[in-house]
Enzyme design. Sequence first.
Site, PDB file in Angstrom:
ATOM      1  N   CYS A   1      -1.227  -5.713  10.524  1.00  0.00           N
ATOM      2  CA  CYS A   1      -1.144  -5.045  11.830  1.00  0.00           C
ATOM      3  C   CYS A   1      -1.979  -5.767  12.877  1.00  0.00           C
ATOM      4  O   CYS A   1      -2.891  -6.521  12.566  1.00  0.00           O
ATOM      5  CB  CYS A   1      -1.710  -3.621  11.723  1.00  0.00           C
ATOM      6  SG  CYS A   1      -0.628  -2.465  10.899  1.00  0.00           S
TER       7      CYS A   1
ATOM      8  N   CYS B   1      -3.036  -1.289  16.514  1.00  0.00           N
ATOM      9  CA  CYS B   1      -1.928  -0.519  15.923  1.00  0.00           C
ATOM     10  C   CYS B   1      -2.248   0.976  15.900  1.00  0.00           C
ATOM     11  O   CYS B   1      -3.345   1.366  15.510  1.00  0.00           O
ATOM     12  CB  CYS B   1      -1.645  -0.993  14.500  1.00  0.00           C
ATOM     13  SG  CYS B   1      -0.267  -0.075  13.750  1.00  0.00           S
TER      14      CYS B   1
ATOM     15  N   CYS C   1       3.833  -5.044  10.170  1.00  0.00           N
ATOM     16  CA  CYS C   1       3.995  -3.619  10.467  1.00  0.00           C
ATOM     17  C   CYS C   1       5.053  -3.462  11.562  1.00  0.00           C
ATOM     18  O   CYS C   1       5.055  -4.194  12.557  1.00  0.00           O
ATOM     19  CB  CYS C   1       2.666  -3.033  10.938  1.00  0.00           C
ATOM     20  SG  CYS C   1       2.800  -1.424  11.717  1.00  0.00           S
TER      21      CYS C   1
ATOM     22  N   CYS D   1       3.560  -1.742  15.198  1.00  0.00           N
ATOM     23  CA  CYS D   1       2.860  -2.525  16.226  1.00  0.00           C
ATOM     24  C   CYS D   1       3.486  -3.897  16.412  1.00  0.00           C
ATOM     25  O   CYS D   1       2.935  -4.733  17.141  1.00  0.00           O
ATOM     26  CB  CYS D   1       1.376  -2.635  15.907  1.00  0.00           C
ATOM     27  SG  CYS D   1       1.010  -3.505  14.380  1.00  0.00           S
TER      28      CYS D   1
HETATM   29 ZN   LIG Z   1       0.748  -1.803  12.719  1.00  0.00          ZN
END
Ligand SMILES: [Zn+2]
Length: 354
Positions: A40, A44, A71, A74
């Site tokens: 991330c 995030c 991820c 994000c």
């Molecule tokens: Zn994330």
Amino acid sequence: MTQPPVPEAPDDARWQAVAQRDPAADGTFWYGVRRTKIYCRPSCPSRRPLRPNVTFFESPEAAQAAGYRACQRCAADRVGAVATALARAQHLLDTEPAAPSLKALAAAVGFSPFHLQRVFKAHFGVSPKQYALRARTERLKTHLGAGQSVTAALYAAGHDSPATLYAPATDQLGMAPRAYARGGQGVQVRYAVVTGPLGPMLVAATARGLCAVRFGEPSALQAELRAEYPHATLTEDPATLAPYTEGLQAFLAGRPLPAYPTDLPGTAFQQRVWAALRQIPPGETRTYAQLAALIGQPGAVRAVARACAANPVALVVPCHRIVPKAGTGSGGYRWGAARKAQLLALEGALAPPF
Ligand SMILES: [Zn+2]
């Protein structure tokens, strides 16, 4: 007891940024969660992992090489996503005549409003809304500097209605405090004295907007202006000031007051009081206590009264709309109780705006 300070490990600083979801850290590193094998951005919005589960990466490529997936929340693998979104948001705020809402702006750049607000503020130091106000003010100054009439400049700068100008103009167009502290050194102040139902009226303005609207004897008015701006260049210039003087004279003849930019030297507290005064609609009045409550300082009634008495621009900052408690007359006025009563009578006769 004293011990040498332990140098902060880089990962501790990174963990701080993750724990605070610091958008300013985006793009400087990425964090991975060992248990889920997902990586991330620091900002995030997903739930914070436990510190022992976290590892850090210098780039998305490094995370992927270690077997981590990006991820989705994000968009951790899109290195330029934040920069691109910020650039698009900035462009929209710079160019749209009417500033888009945060929701519309976020939709246009593909972020959630919450996320956009955070990364925007981290990057620019102000919210998108504050940024839009500044951008509009800059356009207004540019148009005024180019010699356009005030009203034309207002509309060109995206002030779609007078109401949208009031608070922003007062907040954003304040005379540079240092220039005022130097007695107006380097500032060009133009003025004109016109006549009207309240007697002679002095109107003065800098390139940024009105800085004085006062009543009294012409010679005394000019001396007062000179005393206030001892080092400014003072020029009697009725032609340049015509957009102001004509609008103010029309107001005294019963027309609505145009939305004028102002350039008011004053403390932050005075600026707040004057901005609040501009929110009182014509035909209505408030007490000092109500005004103090309006700026969120109900205990500051005396200071509010002093700020009203120091108002440099009659009519435009309508301090005449402050009256004592019901049934005790219309109260005092910097330019005389008779003028105040005349003004209140005039505004009581105004038709409600549609
Ligand atoms: Zn994330």
